[in-house]
Design a protein around this motif. Sequence first.
Motif, PDB file in Angstrom:
ATOM      1  N   LEU A  16     -67.026  22.213 -17.342  1.00 26.12           N
ATOM      2  CA  LEU A  16     -65.719  21.802 -16.592  1.00 26.12           C
ATOM      3  C   LEU A  16     -66.096  21.175 -15.160  1.00 26.12           C
ATOM      4  O   LEU A  16     -65.859  20.191 -14.608  1.00 26.12           O
ATOM      5  CB  LEU A  16     -64.687  22.567 -16.580  1.00 26.12           C
ATOM      6  N   TYR A  17     -67.070  21.798 -14.323  1.00 25.28           N
ATOM      7  CA  TYR A  17     -67.518  21.516 -13.163  1.00 25.28           C
ATOM      8  C   TYR A  17     -68.086  20.441 -12.854  1.00 25.28           C
ATOM      9  O   TYR A  17     -67.827  19.530 -12.278  1.00 25.28           O
ATOM     10  CB  TYR A  17     -68.152  22.761 -12.465  1.00 25.28           C
ATOM     11  N   THR A  18     -69.416  19.966 -13.821  1.00 27.98           N
ATOM     12  CA  THR A  18     -69.973  18.951 -13.594  1.00 27.98           C
ATOM     13  C   THR A  18     -69.268  17.782 -14.467  1.00 27.98           C
ATOM     14  O   THR A  18     -69.597  16.690 -13.788  1.00 27.98           O
ATOM     15  CB  THR A  18     -71.277  19.007 -14.528  1.00 27.98           C
ATOM     16  N   LEU A  19     -68.532  17.822 -15.286  1.00 25.73           N
ATOM     17  CA  LEU A  19     -67.777  16.849 -15.764  1.00 25.73           C
ATOM     18  C   LEU A  19     -66.909  16.454 -14.571  1.00 25.73           C
ATOM     19  O   LEU A  19     -66.695  15.104 -14.375  1.00 25.73           O
ATOM     20  CB  LEU A  19     -66.848  16.967 -16.875  1.00 25.73           C
ATOM     21  N   ARG A  20     -66.093  17.399 -13.767  1.00 27.38           N
ATOM     22  CA  ARG A  20     -65.408  16.959 -12.695  1.00 27.38           C
ATOM     23  C   ARG A  20     -66.115  16.103 -11.620  1.00 27.38           C
ATOM     24  O   ARG A  20     -65.655  15.385 -10.940  1.00 27.38           O
ATOM     25  CB  ARG A  20     -64.737  18.370 -12.145  1.00 27.38           C
ATOM     26  N   LEU A  21     -67.404  16.786 -11.107  1.00 29.40           N
ATOM     27  CA  LEU A  21     -68.101  15.814 -10.303  1.00 29.40           C
ATOM     28  C   LEU A  21     -68.335  14.504 -10.812  1.00 29.40           C
ATOM     29  O   LEU A  21     -68.122  13.621 -10.075  1.00 29.40           O
ATOM     30  CB  LEU A  21     -69.388  16.496 -10.327  1.00 29.40           C
ATOM     31  N   ARG A  22     -68.565  14.137 -12.329  1.00 36.71           N
ATOM     32  CA  ARG A  22     -68.840  12.945 -12.629  1.00 36.71           C
ATOM     33  C   ARG A  22     -67.491  12.196 -12.654  1.00 36.71           C
ATOM     34  O   ARG A  22     -67.605  10.917 -12.030  1.00 36.71           O
ATOM     35  CB  ARG A  22     -69.388  12.894 -14.065  1.00 36.71           C
ATOM     36  N   ARG A  23     -66.432  12.648 -12.933  1.00 38.93           N
ATOM     37  CA  ARG A  23     -65.142  11.936 -12.821  1.00 38.93           C
ATOM     38  C   ARG A  23     -64.714  11.449 -11.291  1.00 38.93           C
ATOM     39  O   ARG A  23     -64.159  10.477 -11.096  1.00 38.93           O
ATOM     40  CB  ARG A  23     -64.018  12.766 -13.311  1.00 38.93           C
ATOM     41  N   ARG A  24     -65.521  12.362 -10.288  1.00 40.02           N
ATOM     42  CA  ARG A  24     -65.342  12.035  -8.851  1.00 40.02           C
ATOM     43  C   ARG A  24     -66.284  10.897  -8.514  1.00 40.02           C
ATOM     44  O   ARG A  24     -66.429  10.656  -7.133  1.00 40.02           O
ATOM     45  CB  ARG A  24     -65.354  13.253  -8.167  1.00 40.02           C
ATOM     46  N   GLY A  25     -67.082  10.298  -9.504  1.00 39.71           N
ATOM     47  CA  GLY A  25     -68.189   9.366  -9.045  1.00 39.71           C
ATOM     48  C   GLY A  25     -69.195   9.954  -8.678  1.00 39.71           C
ATOM     49  O   GLY A  25     -70.269   9.197  -8.074  1.00 39.71           O
ATOM     50  N   LEU A  26     -69.746  11.335  -8.610  1.00 39.34           N
ATOM     51  CA  LEU A  26     -70.830  11.810  -8.314  1.00 39.34           C
ATOM     52  C   LEU A  26     -71.701  11.805  -9.201  1.00 39.34           C
ATOM     53  O   LEU A  26     -71.605  11.860 -10.503  1.00 39.34           O
ATOM     54  CB  LEU A  26     -70.720  13.180  -7.706  1.00 39.34           C
ATOM     55  N   ARG A  27     -73.260  11.800  -8.820  1.00 39.37           N
ATOM     56  CA  ARG A  27     -73.967  11.471  -9.858  1.00 39.37           C
ATOM     57  C   ARG A  27     -75.173  12.713 -10.199  1.00 39.37           C
ATOM     58  O   ARG A  27     -75.644  13.523  -9.157  1.00 39.37           O
ATOM     59  CB  ARG A  27     -75.239  10.177  -9.471  1.00 39.37           C
ATOM     60  N   ILE A  28     -75.341  12.985 -11.497  1.00 37.14           N
ATOM     61  CA  ILE A  28     -76.159  13.845 -11.683  1.00 37.14           C
ATOM     62  C   ILE A  28     -77.371  13.708 -12.510  1.00 37.14           C
ATOM     63  O   ILE A  28     -77.179  12.901 -13.589  1.00 37.14           O
ATOM     64  CB  ILE A  28     -75.158  15.045 -12.615  1.00 37.14           C
ATOM     65  N   GLY A  29     -78.464  14.243 -12.101  1.00 38.57           N
ATOM     66  CA  GLY A  29     -79.580  13.768 -12.773  1.00 38.57           C
ATOM     67  C   GLY A  29     -80.378  14.788 -13.411  1.00 38.57           C
ATOM     68  O   GLY A  29     -80.452  16.066 -13.088  1.00 38.57           O
ATOM     69  N   PHE A  30     -81.129  14.878 -14.541  1.00 40.64           N
ATOM     70  CA  PHE A  30     -81.814  15.688 -15.411  1.00 40.64           C
ATOM     71  C   PHE A  30     -83.358  15.301 -14.936  1.00 40.64           C
ATOM     72  O   PHE A  30     -83.795  14.265 -15.389  1.00 40.64           O
ATOM     73  CB  PHE A  30     -81.654  15.494 -16.729  1.00 40.64           C
ATOM     74  N   ALA A  31     -83.772  16.304 -14.395  1.00 42.76           N
ATOM     75  CA  ALA A  31     -85.202  15.970 -13.880  1.00 42.76           C
ATOM     76  C   ALA A  31     -86.188  16.900 -14.800  1.00 42.76           C
ATOM     77  O   ALA A  31     -86.438  18.322 -14.596  1.00 42.76           O
ATOM     78  CB  ALA A  31     -85.446  16.368 -12.484  1.00 42.76           C
ATOM     79  N   PRO A  32     -86.893  16.464 -15.812  1.00 43.60           N
ATOM     80  CA  PRO A  32     -87.748  17.131 -16.733  1.00 43.60           C
ATOM     81  C   PRO A  32     -88.883  17.975 -15.906  1.00 43.60           C
ATOM     82  O   PRO A  32     -89.746  18.818 -16.528  1.00 43.60           O
ATOM     83  CB  PRO A  32     -87.966  16.095 -17.767  1.00 43.60           C
ATOM     84  N   ALA A  33     -89.551  17.126 -14.749  1.00 41.91           N
ATOM     85  CA  ALA A  33     -90.592  17.993 -14.047  1.00 41.91           C
ATOM     86  C   ALA A  33     -90.279  19.262 -13.354  1.00 41.91           C
ATOM     87  O   ALA A  33     -91.065  20.035 -13.164  1.00 41.91           O
ATOM     88  CB  ALA A  33     -90.972  16.922 -13.121  1.00 41.91           C
ATOM     89  N   ILE A  34     -88.741  19.679 -13.409  1.00 43.85           N
ATOM     90  CA  ILE A  34     -88.258  20.988 -12.867  1.00 43.85           C
ATOM     91  C   ILE A  34     -88.133  21.799 -13.996  1.00 43.85           C
ATOM     92  O   ILE A  34     -87.359  21.544 -14.861  1.00 43.85           O
ATOM     93  CB  ILE A  34     -86.948  20.636 -12.079  1.00 43.85           C
ATOM     94  N   ARG A  35     -89.075  22.812 -14.207  1.00 49.06           N
ATOM     95  CA  ARG A  35     -89.035  23.583 -15.314  1.00 49.06           C
ATOM     96  C   ARG A  35     -88.441  24.912 -15.118  1.00 49.06           C
ATOM     97  O   ARG A  35     -88.794  25.728 -14.039  1.00 49.06           O
ATOM     98  CB  ARG A  35     -90.457  23.719 -15.802  1.00 49.06           C
ATOM     99  N   TYR A  36     -87.487  25.296 -15.951  1.00 46.95           N
ATOM    100  CA  TYR A  36     -86.802  26.532 -15.962  1.00 46.95           C
ATOM    101  C   TYR A  36     -86.819  27.347 -17.167  1.00 46.95           C
ATOM    102  O   TYR A  36     -87.077  26.640 -18.092  1.00 46.95           O
ATOM    103  CB  TYR A  36     -85.392  26.518 -15.480  1.00 46.95           C
ATOM    104  N   GLU A  37     -86.937  28.842 -16.969  1.00 43.18           N
ATOM    105  CA  GLU A  37     -86.863  29.629 -18.340  1.00 43.18           C
ATOM    106  C   GLU A  37     -85.611  30.338 -18.290  1.00 43.18           C
ATOM    107  O   GLU A  37     -85.082  30.954 -17.285  1.00 43.18           O
ATOM    108  CB  GLU A  37     -87.996  30.617 -18.184  1.00 43.18           C
TER     109      GLU A  37
END
Length: 334
Positions: free
Chosen positions: A209-230
Amino acid sequence: MTQHPPSRDRIAALVVTHQRLAKLQPTVTRLLAEDLDAIVVFDNASDDGTVEWLRGLDDPRLHVIAHDRNTGGAGGFDMGLRDIVERLDPDWVLISDDDGRPMPGAVAAFRDMDRDGWDAVGAAVLTPEGQVCEMNRPYRNPFWRLPEFLRTLRAGRRGFHLDDAAYDSDAGTIAVDMASFVGLFLSRRAIRQGGYPDRRLFIYGDDQLYTLRLRRRGLRIGFAPAIRYEHDTTSIAAGTLRLTPIWKVYYMYRNALLAYRVAAGPWFWPLLPLLAVKWRRIAPRYGDESATFRRLLGIAMRDGLRGRLDRTHPEVIAIASGTSPREAESGRSG
């Protein structure tokens, strides 16, 4: 003319925990080894020695918020972010659950990437065995994007979630509409314009809900595969989509319904009967708890359709366990 080096972005990390010291310890250890300016741990009323262990660590970057009751992940992210913004005002905040931890060099990879034009950046989240963690796989909303919509008609979930090829560490940053709260970097601008997560959600779906709301407000979300999380998660039983303990079913499906309503817009009502049938078919996975699953699912769907977010956690525990809310309040609530 003297040239000055570019200013270094200040990054704070926020981790929310409850009653899982064994999971939290390696997470904090990993974070302390990263190039972070502050690490804030929001503790949801743990009584397993979490606060004592944290306060025994000797690192000035570490801050502990000891809350007096369990507000769930959503409550911790809401209040923790507010505290960080008010006290520290960093350029970026890295947020995660207590069982989500950076792989060595994750923050350095974020600092090295070209962040121009991105308001939030999500990491590639893997299991400890190195497989893609399905519950954290980002997606591009098929109701907003025609190619993803057409692929979803053919392939279902695979049509709009990023595929395994997107996780190649050499792949570039990909624009997405949803990223999970495990390894998500939020910029100051994103928080200023997007506000804070809805603490009433308790757990699950607050990131959607939070990230969809960011997108609806015109903000850009990137997926960066070089950043690795476990993500060392135990909430979903191995090889299935079976939630444990079962009270989590209520939050998963109530909040999923709210997220679908935001994502699908006018397509929500035609989609609803399909969701209801699909979700009810999951019940046999719960074996002896199938009846409890159906009961929780029914209440979750009714509350989701009504937009009801005031049901207390003890009430949810009581529904799942068959006890009274008072009895649930006095026992351990997960």
